[in-house]
Design a protein around this motif. Structure first.
Motif, short mmCIF file in Angstrom:
data_model
loop_
_atom_site.label_atom_id
_atom_site.label_comp_id
_atom_site.label_asym_id
_atom_site.label_seq_id
_atom_site.Cartn_x
_atom_site.Cartn_y
_atom_site.Cartn_z
N ILE A 1 20.98 7.76 36.77
CA ILE A 1 22.05 6.87 37.19
C ILE A 1 23.48 7.54 37.38
O ILE A 1 24.22 7.50 38.35
N PRO A 2 23.85 8.38 36.30
CA PRO A 2 25.28 8.88 36.37
C PRO A 2 25.14 10.06 37.48
O PRO A 2 26.24 10.03 38.24
N LYS A 3 24.05 10.58 37.81
CA LYS A 3 23.99 11.59 39.03
C LYS A 3 24.06 10.72 40.17
O LYS A 3 25.05 11.30 41.26
N VAL A 4 23.25 9.98 40.33
CA VAL A 4 23.40 8.98 41.68
C VAL A 4 24.74 8.41 41.83
O VAL A 4 25.21 8.33 43.05
N THR A 5 25.24 7.92 40.63
CA THR A 5 26.39 7.38 40.83
C THR A 5 27.73 8.23 41.44
O THR A 5 28.47 8.01 42.48
N GLU A 6 27.70 9.31 41.02
CA GLU A 6 28.93 10.37 41.25
C GLU A 6 28.39 10.65 42.89
O GLU A 6 29.31 10.93 43.64
N GLU A 7 27.06 11.02 43.22
CA GLU A 7 26.79 11.57 44.53
C GLU A 7 27.22 10.55 45.35
O GLU A 7 27.65 10.85 46.65
N VAL A 8 26.74 9.16 45.14
CA VAL A 8 27.26 8.09 46.21
C VAL A 8 28.74 8.03 46.47
O VAL A 8 29.17 7.57 47.48
N THR B 1 32.28 7.17 49.97
CA THR B 1 33.50 6.57 49.06
C THR B 1 33.71 5.30 49.63
O THR B 1 34.04 4.92 50.55
N PRO B 2 33.94 4.24 48.54
CA PRO B 2 34.23 2.88 49.00
C PRO B 2 35.67 2.77 49.30
O PRO B 2 35.90 1.86 49.76
N ASP C 1 26.20 15.33 54.17
CA ASP C 1 25.73 14.19 54.50
C ASP C 1 24.34 13.85 53.59
O ASP C 1 24.02 12.63 53.61
N ALA C 2 23.91 14.92 53.13
CA ALA C 2 22.72 14.59 52.27
C ALA C 2 22.95 14.01 50.99
O ALA C 2 24.04 13.97 50.55
N VAL C 3 21.99 13.36 50.42
CA VAL C 3 21.96 12.90 48.84
C VAL C 3 21.39 14.04 48.09
O VAL C 3 20.11 14.27 48.18
N ASP C 4 22.09 14.72 47.44
CA ASP C 4 21.67 15.61 46.33
C ASP C 4 22.35 15.33 45.16
O ASP C 4 23.58 15.55 44.76
N ASP D 1 34.16 16.89 41.74
CA ASP D 1 35.35 17.22 42.49
C ASP D 1 35.59 16.50 43.49
O ASP D 1 36.51 16.38 44.19
N HIS D 2 34.63 15.33 43.70
CA HIS D 2 34.99 14.35 44.77
C HIS D 2 36.55 13.54 44.45
O HIS D 2 36.88 13.38 43.44
N LEU D 3 36.82 13.07 45.65
CA LEU D 3 38.03 12.26 45.37
C LEU D 3 38.09 10.71 45.52
O LEU D 3 38.92 10.01 45.98
N ALA D 4 36.91 10.38 45.25
CA ALA D 4 36.64 8.72 45.46
C ALA D 4 37.60 7.80 44.52
O ALA D 4 38.07 6.81 45.04
N PHE D 5 37.97 8.54 43.41
CA PHE D 5 39.12 7.85 42.51
C PHE D 5 40.58 8.60 42.62
O PHE D 5 41.14 8.32 41.88
#
Length: 412
Positions: free
Chosen positions: A282-289, A294-295, A338-341, A349-353
């Motif tokens: 769950i932590p991995k898929v949460t960060e990847e999604v 990005t919501p 675009d892949a789910v990895d 390093d994502h910028l969702a937050f």
């Protein structure tokens, strides 16, 4: 603002097709061009990861004063209605530059982090279970029947809203986002402005109550202060609760939950991992999604001086829209974006937050809500699958990218 003719040929409008359903084709094209103006948005679109990081890392040059639009920047007929309702407006956490940002940020952090998040975990588990128990048929819509009421319950508890007022508060919160959105017809904004007077009076009653009888909630923290930081004025409480608290704390988490469930149901290996090893998966898929879907579409900045960014010279006072969703699929940072990895080494390093001075205070709360929502759902309904014929469609929103519905079969 006068736009060059070439700008209209490369415009971005998230309210309509094709950008509403799939902005990523546009984002890819935007990353290959110099920073460009959007006549629809009245702002330069910043799409590359490196450029957005440069903006976030330099809050002196790129002010947050325009991060979200001001309600009182609406046309005169809307402003007249807001004034008649005595609707206050100040800067909020997301709009405040230093040094004023420091006080508000410290108070907001105190309301949504650490022990307060841990104290909410039993409520998260309870509410998720109740909602699943309420699925009455063989199918359910996980947007309207799960994510929305689940997140509403948690954010109301955080802020201090009585549970019985949830439906009305949602109407008012939708009015706030309408008043932020320059792409919404004027008559709709006027209707929202009329209701803001009632929202103002309602919030003031809660503020006055917490002055006399403080509780363990955000309103009390903002009124009385915390950790040696003094509280803020009533007008600031209104603005912080209405926007940074209720709108940002609801829409983004709702959309992150449903986006993550959709990815799990579209990818059998992800779904199996959530069921067999939730603590690891769950932590991995949460960060990847959060990276991939990005919501939060992005926030604005305004330049305080002339500056060059990504090869474009921006005059002082230029408005920029930072497209976090584009940065998070920048192929120069995230290969095969675009892949789910779930083994992506730099996913954090994502910028969702966001990042830097204004990195989202509510990120720990949102991650906890997502984790509990996913674990409870797949633990209780291991046979969950997408409903036959379901096709994802997305809401018309200036700031948020979220599913309109998520129809599932609750049985194998």
């Amino acid at each position: 603002m006068v736009f060059p003719e070439t700008a209209a040929a490369f415009d971005f409008n998230p309210m309509i097709a094709p950008h509403r359903q799939d902005p990523h084709l546009f984002y890819r094209a935007a990353r290959e061009r110099p920073i460009s103006l959007s006549p629809s948005l009245g702002a330069y679109m910043v799409s590359r990861y490196a450029d957005i990081r440069a903006v976030l890392d330099d809050p002196t040059t790129f002010s947050s004063a325009a991060a979200v639009p001001a309600m009182y920047d609406n046309p005169p007929e809307v402003v007249e209605v807001l004034k008649a309702g005595n609707v206050p407006e100040t800067t909020a956490v997301v709009n405040e530059d230093e040094p004023g940002h420091r006080q508000m940020r410290a108070l907001f952090d105190a309301a949504v982090r650490g022990a307060r998040v841990r104290a909410l975990l039993p409520l998260m588990h309870q509410r998720a279970g109740e909602l699943i128990d309420g699925f009455t048929g063989a199918t359910a819509d996980l947007v309207s029947e799960y994510a929305i009421p689940y997140v509403q319950t948690i954010i109301s508890a955080v802020i201090g809203f009585p549970p019985e007022d949830t439906e009305q508060i949602q109407v008012w919160s939708d009015d706030v986002t309408t008043l932020w959105n320059p792409l919404v017809p004027i008559e709709d904004r006027v209707a929202s402005a009329r209701r803001m007077g009632d929202y103002t009076r309602y919030l003031q009653d809660l503020i006055d109550d917490r002055k006399a009888d403080p509780r363990d909630d955000m309103i009390s923290v903002l009124v009385h202060g915390a950790n040696g930081i003094p509280g803020v004025s009533d007008d600031y409480v209104h603005n912080i609760v209405r926007g940074t608290g209720r709108v940002a704390g609801f829409d983004t988490t709702r959309d992150a939950i449903t986006a993550t469930v959709l990815v799990a149901l579209q990818n059998p290996a992800v779904r199996t991992g959530i069921i067999d090893d939730p603590a690891r998966t769950i932590p991995k898929v949460t960060e990847e999604v959060l990276r991939r879907d990005t919501p939060h579409r992005g926030l604005f900045r305004i330049t305080t001086r002339e500056v060059e960014l990504g090869g474009t010279v921006l005059a002082k006072g230029s408005l920029l829209l930072l497209l976090f969703g584009s940065a998070n699929r920048d192929e120069t940072v995230f290969p095969d974006p675009d892949a789910v990895d779930l083994s992506r080494p730099n996913v954090h390093d994502h910028l969702a937050f966001g990042a830097g001075l204004h990195v989202c205070s509510g990120a720990p709360l949102a991650r906890a809500e997502i984790r509990v929502a996913l674990q409870t759902l797949f633990d209780r309904l291991p046979g969950l699958r997408l409903a036959d014929g379901y096709t994802p469609t997305y809401i018309a929103s200036y700031f948020f990218r979220g599913l309109e519905s998520l129809h599932v079969s609750t049985h194998a």
